[in-house]
Design a protein around this motif. Structure first.
Motif, mmCIF file in Angstrom:
data_model
loop_
_atom_site.group_PDB
_atom_site.id
_atom_site.type_symbol
_atom_site.label_atom_id
_atom_site.label_comp_id
_atom_site.label_asym_id
_atom_site.label_seq_id
_atom_site.Cartn_x
_atom_site.Cartn_y
_atom_site.Cartn_z
ATOM 1 N N PRO A 17 0.838 -1.295 0.037
ATOM 2 C CA PRO A 17 0.071 -0.053 -0.052
ATOM 3 C C PRO A 17 1.048 1.213 -0.135
ATOM 4 C CG PRO A 17 -0.932 -1.712 1.576
ATOM 5 C CD PRO A 17 0.404 -2.101 1.223
ATOM 6 N N SER A 18 1.860 1.217 0.660
ATOM 7 C CA SER A 18 2.718 2.476 0.673
ATOM 8 C C SER A 18 3.418 2.789 -0.299
ATOM 9 C CB SER A 18 3.739 2.719 1.979
ATOM 10 O OG SER A 18 4.630 1.314 1.842
ATOM 11 N N THR A 19 4.080 1.742 -1.089
ATOM 12 C CA THR A 19 4.678 1.834 -2.410
ATOM 13 C C THR A 19 3.729 2.220 -3.445
ATOM 14 O OG1 THR A 19 4.801 -0.470 -2.674
ATOM 15 C CG2 THR A 19 6.763 0.660 -1.490
ATOM 16 N N SER A 20 2.347 1.923 -3.376
ATOM 17 C CA SER A 20 1.426 2.165 -4.286
ATOM 18 C C SER A 20 1.166 3.762 -4.554
ATOM 19 C CB SER A 20 0.283 1.523 -4.364
ATOM 20 O OG SER A 20 -0.278 1.940 -3.109
ATOM 21 N N ARG A 21 1.763 4.271 -3.420
ATOM 22 C CA ARG A 21 1.397 5.787 -3.633
ATOM 23 C C ARG A 21 2.261 6.366 -4.720
ATOM 24 N NH1 ARG A 21 -2.997 6.487 -2.135
ATOM 25 N NH2 ARG A 21 -2.925 4.328 -2.651
ATOM 26 N N ASN A 22 3.147 5.736 -5.014
ATOM 27 C CA ASN A 22 4.094 6.261 -6.103
ATOM 28 C C ASN A 22 3.500 6.199 -7.528
ATOM 29 O OD1 ASN A 22 6.119 7.265 -4.495
ATOM 30 N ND2 ASN A 22 7.075 5.101 -4.513
ATOM 31 N N LEU A 23 2.227 5.552 -7.687
ATOM 32 C CA LEU A 23 1.625 5.181 -8.916
ATOM 33 C C LEU A 23 0.986 6.408 -9.417
ATOM 34 C CD1 LEU A 23 0.328 1.676 -8.333
ATOM 35 C CD2 LEU A 23 2.281 2.284 -9.730
ATOM 36 N N PRO A 28 -7.003 5.618 -9.647
ATOM 37 C CA PRO A 28 -8.041 6.408 -8.579
ATOM 38 C C PRO A 28 -7.914 5.264 -7.378
ATOM 39 C CG PRO A 28 -9.532 5.240 -10.082
ATOM 40 C CD PRO A 28 -8.201 5.170 -10.769
ATOM 41 N N ARG A 29 -7.645 5.910 -6.320
ATOM 42 C CA ARG A 29 -7.447 4.946 -5.109
ATOM 43 C C ARG A 29 -7.417 5.939 -3.967
ATOM 44 N NH1 ARG A 29 -2.939 6.251 -7.679
ATOM 45 N NH2 ARG A 29 -0.912 6.707 -6.750
ATOM 46 N N PRO A 30 -7.920 5.545 -2.603
ATOM 47 C CA PRO A 30 -8.017 6.125 -1.601
ATOM 48 C C PRO A 30 -6.557 6.911 -1.218
ATOM 49 C CG PRO A 30 -9.000 4.199 -1.257
ATOM 50 C CD PRO A 30 -8.329 4.022 -2.114
ATOM 51 N N ASP A 31 -6.770 8.109 -0.659
ATOM 52 C CA ASP A 31 -5.553 8.926 -0.232
ATOM 53 C C ASP A 31 -5.123 8.088 1.079
ATOM 54 O OD1 ASP A 31 -5.865 10.799 -2.234
ATOM 55 O OD2 ASP A 31 -7.088 12.082 -1.168
ATOM 56 N N LEU A 32 -3.670 8.059 1.099
ATOM 57 C CA LEU A 32 -3.028 7.510 2.323
ATOM 58 C C LEU A 32 -2.516 8.718 3.236
ATOM 59 C CD1 LEU A 32 -1.649 5.250 4.257
ATOM 60 C CD2 LEU A 32 0.002 5.093 2.702
ATOM 61 N N PHE A 33 -3.244 8.855 4.377
ATOM 62 C CA PHE A 33 -2.781 10.032 5.174
ATOM 63 C C PHE A 33 -1.533 9.966 6.155
ATOM 64 C CE2 PHE A 33 -6.952 12.092 5.384
ATOM 65 C CZ PHE A 33 -7.020 12.723 4.078
ATOM 66 N N ARG A 34 -1.463 8.770 6.571
ATOM 67 C CA ARG A 34 -0.320 8.531 7.515
ATOM 68 C C ARG A 34 -0.119 6.981 7.861
ATOM 69 N NH1 ARG A 34 -1.476 11.526 13.152
ATOM 70 N NH2 ARG A 34 -1.419 13.014 11.824
ATOM 71 N N ILE A 35 1.092 6.704 8.075
ATOM 72 C CA ILE A 35 1.613 5.340 8.567
ATOM 73 C C ILE A 35 2.285 5.339 9.865
ATOM 74 C CG2 ILE A 35 3.105 3.456 7.713
ATOM 75 C CD1 ILE A 35 3.069 4.203 4.849
ATOM 76 N N ARG A 36 2.146 4.557 10.767
ATOM 77 C CA ARG A 36 2.703 4.365 11.856
ATOM 78 C C ARG A 36 3.169 2.998 11.987
ATOM 79 N NH1 ARG A 36 0.414 4.671 18.137
ATOM 80 N NH2 ARG A 36 2.289 4.403 19.026
ATOM 81 N N ASP A 37 4.383 2.687 12.402
ATOM 82 C CA ASP A 37 5.123 1.590 12.744
ATOM 83 C C ASP A 37 5.635 1.426 14.117
ATOM 84 O OD1 ASP A 37 4.992 0.424 10.008
ATOM 85 O OD2 ASP A 37 6.691 1.617 9.536
ATOM 86 N N LEU A 138 -9.163 -0.497 -4.480
ATOM 87 C CA LEU A 138 -8.679 -0.696 -3.129
ATOM 88 C C LEU A 138 -7.627 -1.931 -2.834
ATOM 89 C CD1 LEU A 138 -12.203 -0.486 -1.324
ATOM 90 C CD2 LEU A 138 -10.914 1.463 -2.109
ATOM 91 N N ASP A 139 -7.063 -1.906 -1.687
ATOM 92 C CA ASP A 139 -6.057 -3.004 -1.272
ATOM 93 C C ASP A 139 -5.048 -3.400 -2.248
ATOM 94 O OD1 ASP A 139 -8.014 -3.597 0.618
ATOM 95 O OD2 ASP A 139 -8.995 -5.219 -0.100
ATOM 96 N N TRP A 140 -4.062 -2.546 -2.186
ATOM 97 C CA TRP A 140 -2.864 -2.512 -3.075
ATOM 98 C C TRP A 140 -1.703 -3.406 -2.571
ATOM 99 C CZ3 TRP A 140 -2.373 -0.682 -8.056
ATOM 100 C CH2 TRP A 140 -3.696 0.483 -8.416
ATOM 101 N N GLU A 141 -2.002 -4.376 -1.632
ATOM 102 C CA GLU A 141 -0.778 -5.411 -1.054
ATOM 103 C C GLU A 141 -0.154 -5.973 -2.019
ATOM 104 O OE1 GLU A 141 -3.894 -5.067 0.122
ATOM 105 O OE2 GLU A 141 -3.809 -4.779 2.333
#
Length: 213
Positions: A17-23, A28-37, A138-141
């Motif tokens: 999901p995080s790497t798909s932000r570079n597409l 069209p996909r939901p906006d990813l606001f934040r990641i917490r590890d 959705l669901d870009w794993e």
């Protein structure tokens, strides 16, 4: 949220999901606001916060058992999104479908041989529970490299329980599926469906597994 034993986190599904932000934004996909590890008690966790569109998913099941009534504009937008995704150079470090897998299962389950493969970038799990009526995907794993037409073939073949709907979807996706290089993508999804069917009929008391890619 995803979870794994500490020091085993990472990899395709963890980072998908995080790497798909570079597409491209044209996909069209939901906006990813934040990641917490974080890590605690021997387990690693990742939480991703998305802004989901208000439109509902097309179907609660991956396979259509009735016509969802999607307008022609929806299919035009989806085809444009698939084109934009396919224009992305296939990533060297992400595989949605492994070549050794498709070269094994296509002859085994369809009787056809695999010749040259045109590789593109694909979502890798584009069924009707992973798309909304927006449309948003959705669901870009599991996104990554796959044979051309793989995503479109999934949408088409997962509608075959409703033949009239499938025929309309086949026509709507003809700009992708009519291209000669889409043959391997179609055969791959056919083989996966047949493989899953064979596995489910051999163990009827167990849930139908999804084919490994």
């Amino acid at each position: 949220m995803v979870c794994a034993e500490a020091d085993t986190e990472g990899g395709k599904l963890w980072n998908g999901p995080s790497t798909s932000r570079n597409l491209p934004n044209a996909v069209p996909r939901p906006d990813l606001f934040r990641i917490r590890d974080w890590t605690t008690e021997g387990y690693a966790y990742r939480v991703e916060l998305y802004a989901f569109a208000p439109d509902p998913i097309v179907s609660p099941r991956s396979v259509l058992d009735e016509d969802p009534g999607l307008p022609e504009t929806w299919w035009k937008e989806m085809t444009a999104a698939l084109d934009a995704l396919a224009d992305v150079p296939p990533p060297a470090d992400r595989e949605a479908v492994r070549e050794e897998y498709l070269r094994r299962v296509i002859p085994e389950f369809t009787g056809h041989q695999v010749e040259d493969v045109t590789w593109t970038t694909a979502h890798g799990d584009l069924h009707y529970g992973n798309v909304t009526r927006g449309p948003h995907i959705l669901d870009w794993e599991g996104w990554g490299r796959a044979p051309y037409g793989y995503d479109a073939a999934t949408l088409y073949l997962y509608a075959l329980l409703t033949p009239e709907t499938a025929a309309r979807i086949r026509a709507q996706l003809s700009p992708v599926l009519d291209r000669p290089e889409a043959r391997t993508g179609l055969l791959t999804v056919c083989a996966q469906v047949l493989q899953a069917r064979t596995a489910s009929t051999s163990t009827p008391s167990s849930p139908t597994p999804s084919a490994s890619t």
